[in-house]
Design a protein around this motif. Structure first.
Motif, PDB file in Angstrom:
ATOM      1  N   ASP A 118      57.995  48.922  33.415  1.00  0.00           N
ATOM      2  CA  ASP A 118      59.121  48.900  34.349  1.00  0.00           C
ATOM      3  C   ASP A 118      59.711  50.279  34.639  1.00  0.00           C
ATOM      4  OD1 ASP A 118      58.999  46.117  34.494  1.00  0.00           O
ATOM      5  OD2 ASP A 118      60.223  45.905  32.697  1.00  0.00           O
ATOM      6  N   GLU A 119      59.167  51.336  34.065  1.00  0.00           N
ATOM      7  CA  GLU A 119      59.744  52.663  34.247  1.00  0.00           C
ATOM      8  C   GLU A 119      59.860  53.037  35.721  1.00  0.00           C
ATOM      9  OE1 GLU A 119      57.028  52.295  32.231  1.00  0.00           O
ATOM     10  OE2 GLU A 119      57.805  52.700  30.220  1.00  0.00           O
ATOM     11  N   ARG A 120      58.824  52.728  36.499  1.00  0.00           N
ATOM     12  CA  ARG A 120      58.836  53.102  37.922  1.00  0.00           C
ATOM     13  C   ARG A 120      59.989  52.415  38.657  1.00  0.00           C
ATOM     14  NH1 ARG A 120      56.895  57.108  40.556  1.00  0.00           N
ATOM     15  NH2 ARG A 120      54.879  56.848  39.602  1.00  0.00           N
ATOM     16  N   GLN A 121      60.200  51.138  38.396  1.00  0.00           N
ATOM     17  CA  GLN A 121      61.286  50.424  39.064  1.00  0.00           C
ATOM     18  C   GLN A 121      62.643  51.001  38.684  1.00  0.00           C
ATOM     19  OE1 GLN A 121      60.494  46.356  37.954  1.00  0.00           O
ATOM     20  NE2 GLN A 121      59.509  45.939  39.921  1.00  0.00           N
ATOM     21  N   ILE A 122      62.812  51.320  37.420  1.00  0.00           N
ATOM     22  CA  ILE A 122      64.068  51.914  36.966  1.00  0.00           C
ATOM     23  C   ILE A 122      64.277  53.261  37.650  1.00  0.00           C
ATOM     24  CG2 ILE A 122      65.293  52.860  34.969  1.00  0.00           C
ATOM     25  CD1 ILE A 122      63.733  50.719  33.289  1.00  0.00           C
ATOM     26  N   PHE A 123      63.220  54.070  37.689  1.00  0.00           N
ATOM     27  CA  PHE A 123      63.302  55.375  38.338  1.00  0.00           C
ATOM     28  C   PHE A 123      63.697  55.219  39.807  1.00  0.00           C
ATOM     29  CE2 PHE A 123      61.460  58.927  40.704  1.00  0.00           C
ATOM     30  CZ  PHE A 123      61.949  60.011  39.992  1.00  0.00           C
ATOM     31  N   GLN A 124      63.094  54.269  40.498  1.00  0.00           N
ATOM     32  CA  GLN A 124      63.385  54.065  41.919  1.00  0.00           C
ATOM     33  C   GLN A 124      64.829  53.627  42.145  1.00  0.00           C
ATOM     34  OE1 GLN A 124      60.169  51.396  42.904  1.00  0.00           O
ATOM     35  NE2 GLN A 124      58.970  53.050  43.793  1.00  0.00           N
ATOM     36  N   VAL A 125      65.382  52.858  41.221  1.00  0.00           N
ATOM     37  CA  VAL A 125      66.785  52.461  41.337  1.00  0.00           C
ATOM     38  C   VAL A 125      67.679  53.689  41.192  1.00  0.00           C
ATOM     39  CG1 VAL A 125      68.653  51.187  40.206  1.00  0.00           C
ATOM     40  CG2 VAL A 125      66.456  50.075  40.616  1.00  0.00           C
ATOM     41  N   PHE A 126      67.374  54.553  40.247  1.00  0.00           N
ATOM     42  CA  PHE A 126      68.172  55.750  40.036  1.00  0.00           C
ATOM     43  C   PHE A 126      67.988  56.772  41.160  1.00  0.00           C
ATOM     44  CE2 PHE A 126      68.106  55.088  35.153  1.00  0.00           C
ATOM     45  CZ  PHE A 126      69.078  54.117  35.270  1.00  0.00           C
ATOM     46  N   ASP A 127      66.809  56.784  41.779  1.00  0.00           N
ATOM     47  CA  ASP A 127      66.514  57.706  42.879  1.00  0.00           C
ATOM     48  C   ASP A 127      67.076  57.116  44.173  1.00  0.00           C
ATOM     49  OD1 ASP A 127      65.490  59.636  44.578  1.00  0.00           O
ATOM     50  OD2 ASP A 127      63.429  58.922  44.435  1.00  0.00           O
ATOM     51  N   ALA A 128      68.387  57.136  44.288  1.00  0.00           N
ATOM     52  CA  ALA A 128      69.091  56.463  45.383  1.00  0.00           C
ATOM     53  C   ALA A 128      68.710  57.001  46.763  1.00  0.00           C
ATOM     54  CB  ALA A 128      70.602  56.592  45.184  1.00  0.00           C
ATOM     55  N   HIS A 129      68.273  58.243  46.840  1.00  0.00           N
ATOM     56  CA  HIS A 129      67.952  58.858  48.125  1.00  0.00           C
ATOM     57  C   HIS A 129      66.450  58.851  48.421  1.00  0.00           C
ATOM     58  CE1 HIS A 129      72.104  60.084  48.424  1.00  0.00           C
ATOM     59  NE2 HIS A 129      72.023  60.591  47.207  1.00  0.00           N
ATOM     60  N   CYS A 130      65.662  58.199  47.564  1.00  0.00           N
ATOM     61  CA  CYS A 130      64.202  58.071  47.743  1.00  0.00           C
ATOM     62  C   CYS A 130      63.527  59.418  47.965  1.00  0.00           C
ATOM     63  CB  CYS A 130      63.881  57.106  48.887  1.00  0.00           C
ATOM     64  SG  CYS A 130      64.494  55.456  48.603  1.00  0.00           S
ATOM     65  N   ARG A 131      63.896  60.391  47.153  1.00  0.00           N
ATOM     66  CA  ARG A 131      63.323  61.727  47.279  1.00  0.00           C
ATOM     67  C   ARG A 131      62.130  61.940  46.365  1.00  0.00           C
ATOM     68  NH1 ARG A 131      69.145  64.449  46.815  1.00  0.00           N
ATOM     69  NH2 ARG A 131      68.952  63.242  44.914  1.00  0.00           N
ATOM     70  N   GLY A 132      61.939  61.036  45.420  1.00  0.00           N
ATOM     71  CA  GLY A 132      60.841  61.199  44.480  1.00  0.00           C
ATOM     72  C   GLY A 132      61.230  61.991  43.238  1.00  0.00           C
ATOM     73  N   TYR A 133      62.497  62.315  43.109  1.00  0.00           N
ATOM     74  CA  TYR A 133      62.992  63.009  41.923  1.00  0.00           C
ATOM     75  C   TYR A 133      64.466  62.665  41.755  1.00  0.00           C
ATOM     76  CZ  TYR A 133      65.149  66.324  45.163  1.00  0.00           C
ATOM     77  OH  TYR A 133      65.900  66.882  46.158  1.00  0.00           O
ATOM     78  N   LEU A 134      64.975  62.919  40.555  1.00  0.00           N
ATOM     79  CA  LEU A 134      66.393  62.708  40.275  1.00  0.00           C
ATOM     80  C   LEU A 134      67.075  64.064  40.186  1.00  0.00           C
ATOM     81  CD1 LEU A 134      66.194  60.017  37.432  1.00  0.00           C
ATOM     82  CD2 LEU A 134      66.405  59.660  39.896  1.00  0.00           C
ATOM     83  N   SER A 135      68.121  64.244  40.956  1.00  0.00           N
ATOM     84  CA  SER A 135      68.939  65.445  40.849  1.00  0.00           C
ATOM     85  C   SER A 135      69.941  65.233  39.717  1.00  0.00           C
ATOM     86  CB  SER A 135      69.682  65.693  42.163  1.00  0.00           C
ATOM     87  OG  SER A 135      70.647  64.664  42.363  1.00  0.00           O
ATOM     88  N   MET A 136      70.674  66.270  39.408  1.00  0.00           N
ATOM     89  CA  MET A 136      71.721  66.154  38.394  1.00  0.00           C
ATOM     90  C   MET A 136      72.732  65.084  38.817  1.00  0.00           C
ATOM     91  SD  MET A 136      73.216  66.867  35.584  1.00  0.00           S
ATOM     92  CE  MET A 136      72.761  68.420  34.871  1.00  0.00           C
TER      93      MET A 136
END
Length: 162
Positions: free
Chosen positions: A94-112
């Motif tokens: 489920d890591e990918r789904q969790i990452f996608q939820v946190f990546d609110a702007h769909c940029r492919g990365y998480l900013s600070m």
């Protein structure tokens, strides 16, 4: 980004009709100029649309080198590649789904800011300093962004292998 399995016909062998249809739609949406193939840049956009992350250069290189024609990725090859990619992704958890939820702007990365927002939702009691330290730990290459690979590594850190 994938539709619910309840809306898709049962998968027979290989790729389901629902997934095939989705892959073809994304292919055509990303085929700039209706060339009939995806260039390197088109392929990156297609992966972002389907999987929510920008693929690293080495991943794109490996997909492109599989192509017999130097022009780009054909629709059939794209469907095969994305089917393989989806199957591998589903087996990783489920890591990918969790990452996608946190990546609110769909940029492919998480900013600070994305990271802080996620922690505020999940663990509001943590201090901002603790969240900052966690961000620095997860950002293994210290580029100020947490890519999916960094996130996946952090999610699986310390787990015993089967």
């Amino acid at each position: 980004m994938f539709t619910s399995r309840a809306l898709c016909p049962r998968q027979e062998r290989g790729v389901s009709e629902c997934d095939r249809s989705k892959f073809i739609k994304v292919f055509h949406a990303c085929d700039k100029g209706s060339k009939g193939y995806l260039s390197r840049e088109d392929l990156k956009v297609a992966v972002v649309m389907l999987f929510g992350y920008k693929p690293p250069k080495i991943e794109v290189d490996s997909m492109i080198t599989l192509m017999p024609k130097a022009t780009g990725v054909t629709p059939d090859a794209f469907v095969r590649m994305m089917s393989t990619k989806k199957a591998a992704q589903l087996s990783t958890g489920d890591e990918r789904q969790i990452f996608q939820v946190f990546d609110a702007h769909c940029r492919g990365y998480l900013s600070m800011d994305d990271f802080k927002r996620a922690f505020k939702r999940v663990t509001p009691h943590l201090s901002e300093q603790t969240v900052l330290e966690a961000f620095r730990e997860v950002d293994r290459d210290s580029d100020g962004m947490i890519c999916y690979k960094d996130f996946e590594f952090a999610m699986n850190y310390g787990q015993e292998e089967d």
